[in-house]
Design an enzyme around this catalytic site. Structure first.
Site, PDB file in Angstrom:
ATOM      1  N   HIS A  18       0.841  -1.202   0.000  1.00 42.32           N
ATOM      2  CA  HIS A  18       0.000   0.000   0.000  1.00 42.32           C
ATOM      3  C   HIS A  18       0.880   1.257   0.000  1.00 42.32           C
ATOM      4  CE1 HIS A  18      -3.120  -2.597   2.267  1.00 42.32           C
ATOM      5  NE2 HIS A  18      -3.680  -2.330   1.108  1.00 42.32           N
ATOM      6  N   LYS A  42     -17.500  -6.182   8.542  1.00 40.64           N
ATOM      7  CA  LYS A  42     -16.266  -6.976   8.526  1.00 40.64           C
ATOM      8  C   LYS A  42     -15.601  -6.945   9.902  1.00 40.64           C
ATOM      9  CE  LYS A  42     -14.414  -6.471   3.822  1.00 40.64           C
ATOM     10  NZ  LYS A  42     -13.342  -5.771   3.107  1.00 40.64           N
ATOM     11  N   ARG A  92      -2.072  -6.150  -8.264  1.00 37.72           N
ATOM     12  CA  ARG A  92      -1.016  -7.140  -8.010  1.00 37.72           C
ATOM     13  C   ARG A  92      -0.997  -8.248  -9.034  1.00 37.72           C
ATOM     14  NH1 ARG A  92      -3.159  -7.874  -2.033  1.00 37.72           N
ATOM     15  NH2 ARG A  92      -4.987  -7.400  -3.276  1.00 37.72           N
TER      16      ARG A  92
HETATM   17  P1  ADP Z   1      -9.988  -3.240  -0.226  1.00 39.29           P
HETATM   18  O1  ADP Z   1     -10.826  -3.917   0.803  1.00 39.29           O
HETATM   19  O2  ADP Z   1     -10.572  -1.938  -0.702  1.00 39.29           O
HETATM   20  O3  ADP Z   1      -9.519  -4.109  -1.366  1.00 39.29           O
HETATM   21  P2  ADP Z   1      -7.232  -3.272   0.677  1.00 39.29           P
HETATM   22  O4  ADP Z   1      -6.654  -2.570   1.850  1.00 39.29           O
HETATM   23  O5  ADP Z   1      -7.144  -4.754   0.656  1.00 39.29           O
HETATM   24  O6  ADP Z   1      -8.727  -2.766   0.621  1.00 39.29           O
HETATM   25  O7  ADP Z   1      -6.575  -2.745  -0.664  1.00 39.29           O
HETATM   26  C1  ADP Z   1      -6.696  -1.407  -1.072  1.00 39.29           C
HETATM   27  C2  ADP Z   1      -6.045  -1.248  -2.447  1.00 39.29           C
HETATM   28  O8  ADP Z   1      -4.653  -1.528  -2.351  1.00 39.29           O
HETATM   29  C3  ADP Z   1      -6.584  -2.190  -3.522  1.00 39.29           C
HETATM   30  O9  ADP Z   1      -6.582  -1.524  -4.763  1.00 39.29           O
HETATM   31  C4  ADP Z   1      -5.584  -3.314  -3.531  1.00 39.29           C
HETATM   32  O10 ADP Z   1      -5.558  -3.966  -4.784  1.00 39.29           O
HETATM   33  C5  ADP Z   1      -4.300  -2.534  -3.269  1.00 39.29           C
HETATM   34  N1  ADP Z   1      -3.253  -3.357  -2.679  1.00 39.29           N
HETATM   35  C6  ADP Z   1      -3.370  -4.250  -1.675  1.00 39.29           C
HETATM   36  N2  ADP Z   1      -2.189  -4.850  -1.420  1.00 39.29           N
HETATM   37  C7  ADP Z   1      -1.294  -4.307  -2.286  1.00 39.29           C
HETATM   38  C8  ADP Z   1       0.088  -4.544  -2.551  1.00 39.29           C
HETATM   39  N3  ADP Z   1       0.789  -5.429  -1.871  1.00 39.29           N
HETATM   40  N4  ADP Z   1       0.682  -3.792  -3.516  1.00 39.29           N
HETATM   41  C9  ADP Z   1      -0.036  -2.891  -4.217  1.00 39.29           C
HETATM   42  N5  ADP Z   1      -1.355  -2.629  -4.042  1.00 39.29           N
HETATM   43  C10 ADP Z   1      -1.981  -3.342  -3.085  1.00 39.29           C
END
Ligand code: ADP
Length: 165
Positions: A18, A42, A92
């Protein structure tokens, strides 16, 4: 015109993946607003307040970031409210692509002037997800190279406390 981007997510917790996306977005936009979802349906490891504080600490060296709460409702409405012109999402793999493409298309029908901007995940963190991080950490695995330092400490603390209960 100030270019504002909205990066919405669960961030339970925020990972280096992130953070890498946020850093890239900071180079393109004047302000990157990180919206932490507090979807009550959730079960999360961290509370909304904890997630926000952890992200604020991890992004303190990125002056054009801001952390807000996304309490529910449409993401496009939040984007409209904060005058964001773009939504930020990370990709990803092809699974992310399929999922994100559908959401981006749907969002376009709701607010056509809002663009979704995708960043390919940093190669080092392509396999990293908040859920995998939690799974590994819960069983005592080391995730210190995959999350910001304070978040690693917070995860360890969380699971330690849970064991005592
Ligand atoms: P959500 O529940 O909205 O998917 P997340 O926190 O899981 O929330 O992810 C938020 C965003 O960050 C999404 O677009 C996800 O694809 C992206 N994301 C999650 N992990 C990674 C990572 N390791 N590298 C790049 N982007 C990521």
């Amino acid at each position: 015109m100030t270019k504002i981007a909205l990066f919405p997510g669960s961030f339970d917790p925020m990972t280096n993946g992130h953070l890498s996306t946020i850093k890239s977005a900071c180079k393109l936009f004047d302000q990157v607003v990180i919206a932490v979802s507090t979807n009550s349906s959730k079960t999360t490891l961290f509370s909304a307040e904890e997630k926000m504080t952890l992200i604020e600490t991890a992004t303190k060296d990125l002056p054009n970031t801001k952390v807000i709460e996304h309490t529910g409702g449409l993401t496009v409405e939040l984007a409209r409210k904060i005058n964001a012109t773009s939504l930020i999402r990370g990709l990803r793999n092809t699974q992310d692509f399929e999922y994100e493409a559908a959401i981006a298309a749907m969002n376009k029908t709701q607010l056509p002037e809002l663009d979704t901007v995708f960043f390919m995940a940093d190669e080092r963190y392509r396999f990293v997800s908040s859920s995998l991080i939690k799974e590994v950490a819960m069983f005592g695995g080391d995730v210190s190279h995959l999350v910001p330092e304070q978040i690693n400490d917070a995860i360890i603390e969380k699971y330690k406390r849970d064991k005592i209960r």
